[in-house]
Design a protein around this motif. Sequence first.
Motif, short mmCIF file in Angstrom:
data_model
loop_
_atom_site.label_atom_id
_atom_site.label_comp_id
_atom_site.label_asym_id
_atom_site.label_seq_id
_atom_site.Cartn_x
_atom_site.Cartn_y
_atom_site.Cartn_z
N LYS A 12 -14.29 -4.52 13.37
CA LYS A 12 -14.05 -3.12 12.73
C LYS A 12 -13.97 -3.48 11.38
O LYS A 12 -13.27 -4.38 10.65
N SER A 13 -14.42 -2.78 10.47
CA SER A 13 -14.44 -2.76 9.00
C SER A 13 -13.21 -2.10 8.59
O SER A 13 -13.27 -0.76 9.14
N ILE A 14 -12.47 -2.26 7.67
CA ILE A 14 -11.26 -1.63 7.12
C ILE A 14 -11.36 -1.38 5.62
O ILE A 14 -11.83 -2.64 4.90
N ARG A 15 -11.27 -0.48 5.02
CA ARG A 15 -11.44 -0.32 3.49
C ARG A 15 -9.90 0.03 3.03
O ARG A 15 -9.42 0.92 3.34
N TRP A 16 -9.50 -0.75 2.01
CA TRP A 16 -8.16 -0.42 1.33
C TRP A 16 -8.38 0.11 0.20
O TRP A 16 -9.40 -0.10 -0.71
N PRO A 17 -7.50 0.96 -0.40
CA PRO A 17 -7.50 1.67 -1.92
C PRO A 17 -7.50 0.47 -2.85
O PRO A 17 -6.70 -0.62 -2.48
N LEU A 18 -7.84 0.63 -3.96
CA LEU A 18 -7.61 -0.16 -5.23
C LEU A 18 -6.01 -0.51 -5.31
O LEU A 18 -5.25 0.35 -5.32
N PRO A 19 -5.31 -1.61 -5.55
CA PRO A 19 -3.91 -1.91 -5.60
C PRO A 19 -3.47 -1.40 -7.18
O PRO A 19 -3.19 -2.51 -7.97
N VAL A 20 -3.53 -0.14 -7.39
CA VAL A 20 -3.11 0.26 -8.78
C VAL A 20 -1.71 0.04 -9.13
O VAL A 20 -1.21 0.03 -10.20
N HIS A 21 -0.77 -0.13 -8.09
CA HIS A 21 0.48 -0.36 -8.43
C HIS A 21 1.21 -1.70 -8.54
O HIS A 21 2.17 -1.90 -8.56
N GLY A 22 -0.25 -2.80 -8.30
CA GLY A 22 0.22 -4.00 -8.82
C GLY A 22 0.84 -4.93 -7.70
O GLY A 22 0.75 -4.41 -6.55
N VAL A 23 1.72 -5.77 -8.10
CA VAL A 23 2.18 -6.88 -7.13
C VAL A 23 3.69 -6.27 -6.96
O VAL A 23 4.59 -6.13 -7.95
N TRP A 24 4.13 -6.10 -5.74
CA TRP A 24 5.67 -5.68 -5.37
C TRP A 24 6.14 -6.78 -4.43
O TRP A 24 5.51 -6.88 -3.64
N GLN A 25 7.22 -7.26 -4.70
CA GLN A 25 7.87 -8.23 -3.84
C GLN A 25 9.22 -8.02 -3.65
O GLN A 25 9.88 -8.76 -3.22
N GLY A 26 9.69 -6.92 -4.13
CA GLY A 26 11.07 -6.61 -3.93
C GLY A 26 11.36 -5.89 -2.62
O GLY A 26 12.58 -5.70 -2.23
N ILE A 27 10.41 -5.43 -1.97
CA ILE A 27 10.43 -5.08 -0.49
C ILE A 27 9.66 -5.91 0.54
O ILE A 27 8.93 -6.61 0.37
N ASP A 28 9.97 -5.60 1.71
CA ASP A 28 9.26 -6.13 3.03
C ASP A 28 7.88 -5.82 2.73
O ASP A 28 7.31 -4.69 2.58
N ASP A 29 6.92 -7.04 2.99
CA ASP A 29 5.66 -6.85 2.81
C ASP A 29 4.94 -6.13 3.76
O ASP A 29 3.94 -5.30 3.50
N PHE A 30 5.60 -5.72 5.02
CA PHE A 30 5.04 -4.62 5.94
C PHE A 30 5.38 -3.22 5.46
O PHE A 30 4.84 -2.30 6.07
N ALA A 31 6.39 -3.08 4.49
CA ALA A 31 6.61 -1.94 3.79
C ALA A 31 5.55 -1.32 2.66
O ALA A 31 6.05 -0.29 2.12
N LEU A 32 5.00 -2.22 2.33
CA LEU A 32 4.18 -1.95 1.14
C LEU A 32 3.20 -0.76 1.27
O LEU A 32 2.58 -0.74 2.33
N PRO A 33 3.07 0.15 0.01
CA PRO A 33 1.87 0.99 0.23
C PRO A 33 0.62 0.19 0.17
O PRO A 33 0.62 -0.76 -0.15
N PHE A 34 -0.35 1.05 0.73
CA PHE A 34 -1.85 0.68 0.49
C PHE A 34 -2.48 0.12 -0.93
O PHE A 34 -3.09 -0.62 -0.98
N THR A 35 -1.68 0.92 -1.92
CA THR A 35 -1.88 0.69 -3.20
C THR A 35 -1.19 -0.49 -3.88
O THR A 35 -1.11 -0.48 -5.39
N ALA A 36 -0.69 -1.48 -3.33
CA ALA A 36 0.11 -2.50 -3.90
C ALA A 36 -0.09 -3.67 -3.20
O ALA A 36 -0.60 -3.69 -2.00
N LEU A 37 0.17 -4.81 -3.82
CA LEU A 37 0.03 -6.14 -3.33
C LEU A 37 1.30 -6.83 -3.18
O LEU A 37 2.05 -6.80 -4.02
N TYR A 38 1.46 -7.52 -2.16
CA TYR A 38 2.64 -8.57 -2.35
C TYR A 38 2.68 -9.75 -3.03
O TYR A 38 3.49 -10.31 -3.56
#
Length: 261
Positions: A12-38
């Motif tokens: 299956k092909s999955i498309r993610w939006p651009l990570p315009v919110h940059g890198v977030w490491q202050g929260i659990d990686d499973f709680a990240l929005p699709f627009t952020a990178l861990y």
Amino acid sequence: MAIGARSVEEPKSIRWPLPVHGVWQGIDDFALPFTALYSASNALLRAGKVQGRPGPLQISTQAFDTRPIGAAHFVTTAQANRIVLATLGKVWTYDFSTWTDRGGTLSGSADKPARITNLVFGTPPVNNAYICNAVDTLRTWKEGDASISAVTGSPPTFKDVTAQADRLIGLVGAHEVRWGEILTDTSWPILNSKVLSETPAETVAIRSIGVMGVVVYKRDAIWIGEPTGAPGGQAFCFTPVGKFVGPAGPAAVVDADGVQF
């Protein structure tokens, strides 16, 4: 784009939006929005894609005599590209294949970076490079010269220099702007001068702007110099633009597509 699977048999092909919110490491990686990178390294957003960050590329392993303190792109009369580089002690040129030692015995310092400009004149026209460092007599080099040479005619000891209206023009001392005669580097009348003492701080940098003007950056102000068409000491008219905190040094002014920062 990434490949996931509900089962081994059903890719299956999955498309993610651009990570315009940059890198977030202050929260659990499973709680990240699709627009952020861990986690990400040397990545940026460009042209609608996540791409590797551009970096410098070593073009040569040349070891110079001393620390480089200034360089400029130079186009020869025959339209060949060169880099003219000044170190603390001498000048080098690069033809995008080999560095060549042009000698010169300069007396520069890290606190007074070398500044380089060019002026085309002669019959036929020849492009000449000019090097100043606030210490030594103005130096010059053109394609075909084995080494740099001192400019004759008792030129000023410039701390920054540019070319405008077919003249070399530069900064001398704390407040003075000096310029030569049209289409020559050997005539420097003492009256070809303007002292910008109306604003108290010292000059820092001078740059050409557009096709018929210069900008003088002081520690506390910006001045515009415009050619008048008159001869000698009346060749330029200077006007203060306003009070501004000036650049850290002459190499701190950058031209980006005609806009100076």
